[in-house]
Design a protein around this motif. Sequence first.
Motif, PDB file in Angstrom:
ATOM      1  N   ARG A  69       5.388   4.598   2.190  1.00  0.00           N
ATOM      2  CA  ARG A  69       5.820   5.807   2.909  1.00  0.00           C
ATOM      3  C   ARG A  69       6.539   5.435   4.195  1.00  0.00           C
ATOM      4  NH1 ARG A  69       0.842   7.657   1.166  1.00  0.00           N
ATOM      5  NH2 ARG A  69      -0.105   7.199   3.181  1.00  0.00           N
ATOM      6  N   ALA A  70       6.018   4.450   4.925  1.00  0.00           N
ATOM      7  CA  ALA A  70       6.641   4.021   6.179  1.00  0.00           C
ATOM      8  C   ALA A  70       8.033   3.441   5.913  1.00  0.00           C
ATOM      9  CB  ALA A  70       5.760   2.998   6.889  1.00  0.00           C
ATOM     10  N   ALA A  71       8.182   2.652   4.857  1.00  0.00           N
ATOM     11  CA  ALA A  71       9.481   2.080   4.508  1.00  0.00           C
ATOM     12  C   ALA A  71      10.467   3.182   4.131  1.00  0.00           C
ATOM     13  CB  ALA A  71       9.337   1.078   3.368  1.00  0.00           C
TER      14      ALA A  71
ATOM     15  N   SER B 169       0.726   3.675   2.094  1.00  0.00           N
ATOM     16  CA  SER B 169       1.177   3.975   3.454  1.00  0.00           C
ATOM     17  C   SER B 169       2.345   3.080   3.855  1.00  0.00           C
ATOM     18  CB  SER B 169       0.023   3.840   4.459  1.00  0.00           C
ATOM     19  OG  SER B 169      -0.461   2.517   4.477  1.00  0.00           O
ATOM     20  N   ALA B 170       2.363   1.835   3.401  1.00  0.00           N
ATOM     21  CA  ALA B 170       3.483   0.936   3.689  1.00  0.00           C
ATOM     22  C   ALA B 170       4.748   1.425   2.990  1.00  0.00           C
ATOM     23  CB  ALA B 170       3.160  -0.485   3.262  1.00  0.00           C
TER      24      ALA B 170
ATOM     25  N   ALA C  15      10.399   6.282   5.192  1.00  0.00           N
ATOM     26  CA  ALA C  15      10.732   6.997   6.432  1.00  0.00           C
ATOM     27  C   ALA C  15      11.770   6.227   7.242  1.00  0.00           C
ATOM     28  CB  ALA C  15       9.473   7.240   7.261  1.00  0.00           C
ATOM     29  N   ARG C  16      11.612   4.904   7.310  1.00  0.00           N
ATOM     30  CA  ARG C  16      12.589   4.085   8.046  1.00  0.00           C
ATOM     31  C   ARG C  16      13.958   4.168   7.386  1.00  0.00           C
ATOM     32  NH1 ARG C  16       8.197   0.652   8.326  1.00  0.00           N
ATOM     33  NH2 ARG C  16       8.981  -0.605   6.596  1.00  0.00           N
ATOM     34  N   GLU C  17      14.005   4.142   6.073  1.00  0.00           N
ATOM     35  CA  GLU C  17      15.277   4.240   5.360  1.00  0.00           C
ATOM     36  C   GLU C  17      15.918   5.611   5.590  1.00  0.00           C
ATOM     37  OE1 GLU C  17      18.626   3.584   3.312  1.00  0.00           O
ATOM     38  OE2 GLU C  17      17.169   2.078   3.956  1.00  0.00           O
ATOM     39  N   ARG C  18      15.118   6.662   5.525  1.00  0.00           N
ATOM     40  CA  ARG C  18      15.632   8.019   5.765  1.00  0.00           C
ATOM     41  C   ARG C  18      16.214   8.130   7.169  1.00  0.00           C
ATOM     42  NH1 ARG C  18      11.048  12.133   5.790  1.00  0.00           N
ATOM     43  NH2 ARG C  18      10.781  11.155   7.793  1.00  0.00           N
ATOM     44  N   GLU C  19      15.539   7.569   8.160  1.00  0.00           N
ATOM     45  CA  GLU C  19      15.996   7.660   9.549  1.00  0.00           C
ATOM     46  C   GLU C  19      17.277   6.886   9.795  1.00  0.00           C
ATOM     47  OE1 GLU C  19      12.539   6.560  11.793  1.00  0.00           O
ATOM     48  OE2 GLU C  19      11.438   8.303  11.059  1.00  0.00           O
TER      49      GLU C  19
ATOM     50  N   SER D  16       0.840  -1.201   0.000  1.00  0.00           N
ATOM     51  CA  SER D  16       0.000   0.000   0.000  1.00  0.00           C
ATOM     52  C   SER D  16       0.876   1.252   0.000  1.00  0.00           C
ATOM     53  CB  SER D  16      -0.902   0.010   1.232  1.00  0.00           C
ATOM     54  OG  SER D  16      -0.115   0.176   2.398  1.00  0.00           O
TER      55      SER D  16
END
Length: 140
Positions: A18-20, A15-16, A22-26, A13
Amino acid sequence: MTSRPGAAPGRPSASALRAAAARERERQPPYWFASRLLLVLSGQRPVHTLLQHTRGPAYEELTSLASHAPLRPRGADRTSPEVLDARGSRPRDGVIEAFARIVTGDRQRAIAFRLELCADHRWRCSAVELDGQSTGRSRP
């Protein structure tokens, strides 16, 4: 697994994704360190939480900056500041010259910092500036 109406089978999805992202960016050193700097310079975390992540004069600079909590929300707008972007370039192996754009209320601020890869394979900050100004203790 339940399929969503209109979703292609086997595709994640939005949202999934986007979450992935964000995790990579962090996980990127400039973003990770900028996020911790934001917490300290907004008064949300004590400066000593970055002691193990800084070197020499950079910790003194950070202590001086943090004493004023320059990124703490002021006035009527109590919106928490956030990292809009954090990037870096690698002028040579083991060094990242980085910057972060921070939004606090309706104002954008800039943080510049230098990360160096130490013998223990951890990135540590060796210089930091806020809005292009330094107290003179460290220079990126």
